[in-house]
Design an enzyme around this catalytic site. Structure first.
Site, PDB file in Angstrom:
ATOM      1  N   ALA A 122       0.821  -1.207   0.000  1.00 41.42           N
ATOM      2  CA  ALA A 122       0.000   0.000   0.000  1.00 41.42           C
ATOM      3  C   ALA A 122       0.856   1.259   0.000  1.00 41.42           C
ATOM      4  CB  ALA A 122      -0.917   0.005   1.217  1.00 41.42           C
ATOM      5  N   SER A 125       5.221   1.159   3.561  1.00 42.05           N
ATOM      6  CA  SER A 125       6.510   0.606   4.016  1.00 42.05           C
ATOM      7  C   SER A 125       6.393  -0.557   4.985  1.00 42.05           C
ATOM      8  CB  SER A 125       7.349   1.702   4.666  1.00 42.05           C
ATOM      9  OG  SER A 125       7.655   2.662   3.736  1.00 42.05           O
ATOM     10  N   ASP A 171      12.307   5.268   4.467  1.00 43.22           N
ATOM     11  CA  ASP A 171      11.375   4.379   5.159  1.00 43.22           C
ATOM     12  C   ASP A 171      12.017   3.775   6.408  1.00 43.22           C
ATOM     13  OD1 ASP A 171      10.167   4.987   2.800  1.00 43.22           O
ATOM     14  OD2 ASP A 171      10.062   2.947   2.036  1.00 43.22           O
ATOM     15  N   TYR A 221      10.671   1.250 -10.370  1.00 43.50           N
ATOM     16  CA  TYR A 221      11.271   2.107  -9.335  1.00 43.50           C
ATOM     17  C   TYR A 221      12.760   2.298  -9.618  1.00 43.50           C
ATOM     18  CZ  TYR A 221      12.817   3.726  -4.714  1.00 43.50           C
ATOM     19  OH  TYR A 221      13.383   4.450  -3.688  1.00 43.50           O
TER      20      TYR A 221
END
Ligand code: GLA
Length: 379
Positions: A122, A125, A171, A221
Site C-alpha cells: 500500500a 513501508s 522508510d 522504481y
C-alpha cells in the site's frame, strides 16, 4: 497485531513461548518529499501506529526458524546459508541477519513469529517495518551496539542486496526514529533531521488506499533512480540535490526527454519540501496542501509513477475541496495522502468511497493517520 495471538502461534510452531521477547517497528506516511531520498534531498515522513510485531527467542542451534502469521507460512535457514530463502518475503529477515553479521553483530540462532497491520503493498513501508523490527531486536538481543542510523542502513542494504529494490533511506530511517505526534524532516545528504510537532488544528491527515497493489520489487522504481543518476552524471554532480535549475537546462540537449522530466520533478520536489517546512512553521496548511497537489502533478505527469485509480482519487479530493492530496510512497498504486479540513472530512470519506466503487467496481479503504513511535521493545 495482537501479541496473544502471536504467542499462541509461537507455542504451536515452536513448543512453548517461554523466554520470548516482543518487538515492534512501524510503517510510515510521508507528507512531502517523494523520490528525493536517493537524490540526496529532503523528505518529511512520520511513523504510523500500524506496525509489525515479532516474538523472538534465541536458541543454541545455528539456524533461524520463522513463521509469518499474515501469510500463514514458515521458513527455516542456516546462519551460514549463502543463498537464503527463495520466497521474497523471507529474504527481508534473511538479509537483515546477513547485514548485521557483516557489520560484526554476532547474530546466533533464533525462532520468531511475526505479523502486523501495515497494509501490504500500500506504499506504507511494510517491508521497512519488517526489516527495522528485526534489525533493532537482533541488535539488542545479540548486543550488537549499532545505533539507529546504522540499523536503518541495515534495512536499506537488505532491500538493495537481497530484494533488488534500490530504495533510499526514508522508510527505514523513520521506522527507527519515528516519534509520536511528530513528523521528521530529514536531509538525506547530511543525515541531519528535525522533528516537527504535527498538530494541524482544524485539519486531518487521511490515507485512501486504492488497493491497487504497489509492488516495487522488479518494478520501474529502479528505472527512475537510474534516470536520476544519469542526469547527475551528465551534470557532473554526485546527486540531483546538487544540481541547480540552470545546470539541468545546461545538459538539456545531452539527456533524453524522459530523464529531463524526471530530473525536473526531483528539483521541484526538493524546493517543495522546503516550502512546506516554512509553511508549517507559520501554521499555513493551505500552502502545505497546494504543494501536495503540485507534487502529485509531478509524480503523475513527469515522474510517471501514478495510475488511473490514484489519479481518480486525487481528482475526487479536488472535487470535495480537500486542501492537499497526492500519491504517497514509491508509487504504481497504493495510497493517496490527503490533508483535509474538518468540515470537509465526512463528505470526502463518504463520497470518495462511493465514487471509487462506482467507477472501478472495487473498494478503496480510508485509513486515518495517527503518528506513532519508532522501533522498540514492547515486552
Ligand atoms: C519507497 C522507497 C523510499 C523512497 C520512496 C519514494 O518507499 O523505499 O526510499 O524512495 O519510495 O519517495
Amino acid at each position: 497485531m495482537d501479541t496473544m495471538k502471536l504467542r499462541l502461534r509461537f507455542e504451536q510452531q515452536f513448543g512453548n513461548a517461554d523466554g520470548c521477547s516482543v518487538w515492534m517497528a512501524p510503517g510510515r506516511i510521508n507528507l512531502i518529499g517523494e523520490h528525493t531520498d536517493y537524490n540526496g534531498g529532503f523528505v518529511f515522513p512520520g511513523a504510523v501506529c500500524q506496525s509489525i510485531t515479532a516474538l523472538i527467542r534465541t536458541c543454541s542451534e545455528p539456524r533461524v526458524r520463522l513463521w509469518a502469521e499474515d501469510l500463514g507460512m514458515g521458513c527455516e535457514f542456516d546462519l551460514d546459508d549463502a543463498e537464503g530463502p527463495d520466497t521474497v518475503h523471507f529474504r527481508y529477515v534473511y538479509g537483515v541477519v546477513r547485514e548485521l553479521r557483516e557489520r560484526g553483530v554476532d547474530v546466533k540462532g533464533f525462532d520468531a513469529v511475526y505479523g502486523g497491520d501495515v497494509p501490504l503493498a500500500a506504499g506504507m513501508s511494510s517491508s521497512a517495518a519488517l526489516e527495522c523490527c528485526f534489525a533493532n531486536a537482533l541488535n539488542e538481543l545479540f548486543v550488537g551496539g549499532l545505533d539507529k542510523m546504522a540499523l536503518a542502513l541495515v534495512g536499506q542494504a537488505t532491500e538493495h542486496k537481497y530484494v533488488g529494490v534500490k530504495c533510499g533511506i526514508m522508510d527505514q530511517f523513520v521506522s527507527m526514529y519515528g516519534k509520536a505526534g511528530s513528523l521528521v524532516r530529514l536531509d538525506c545528504r547530511s543525515g541531519e533531521f528535525v522533528y516537527y510537532p504535527w498538530h494541524p488544528e482544524g485539519y486531518r491527515l487521511v490515507l485512501v488506499n486504492s488497493c491497487v497493489k504497489h509492488e516495487l520489487v522488479g518494478s520501474p522504481y529502479n528505472d527512475r533512480r537510474n534516470s536520476c543518476e544519469r542526469v547527475a552524471a551528465a551534470v557532473g554532480v554526485e546527486t540531483l540535490r546538487d544540481c541547480s535549475w540552470d545546470m539541468l537546462e545546461g545538459v538539456r540537449k545531452e539527456i533524453s526527454d524522459e530523464d529531463y522530466r524526471r530530473a525536473k520533478f526531483v528539483l521541484g520536489e526538493c524546493d517543495r519540501v522546503l516550502a512546506v517546512s516554512s509553511a508549517l512553521e507559520r501554521g499555513d496548511y493551505e500552502t502545505v496542501g497546494k504543494q501536495m497537489y503540485l507534487t502529485h502533478e509531478g509524480l503523475s505527469k513527469d515522474y510517471e509513477v501514478s495510475c488511473e485509480e490514484i489519479d481518480f482519487l486525487v481528482e475526487e479530493a479536488v472535487r470535495c475541496g480537500v486542501t492537499g492530496a497526492r500519491i504517497m510512497g514509491g508509487g504504481f498504486g497504493g495510497c493517496t495522502i490527503n490533508l483535509v479540513r474538518e468540515e470537509v472530512y465526512d463528505r470526502f470519506v463518504k463520497e470518495v468511497q462511493e465514487r471509487y466503487k462506482e467507477r472501478f467496481g472495487r473498494e478503496c479503504k480510508v485509513i486515518p493517520v495517527v503518528i506513532g513511535d519508532g522501533a522498540r521493545r514492547i515486552g
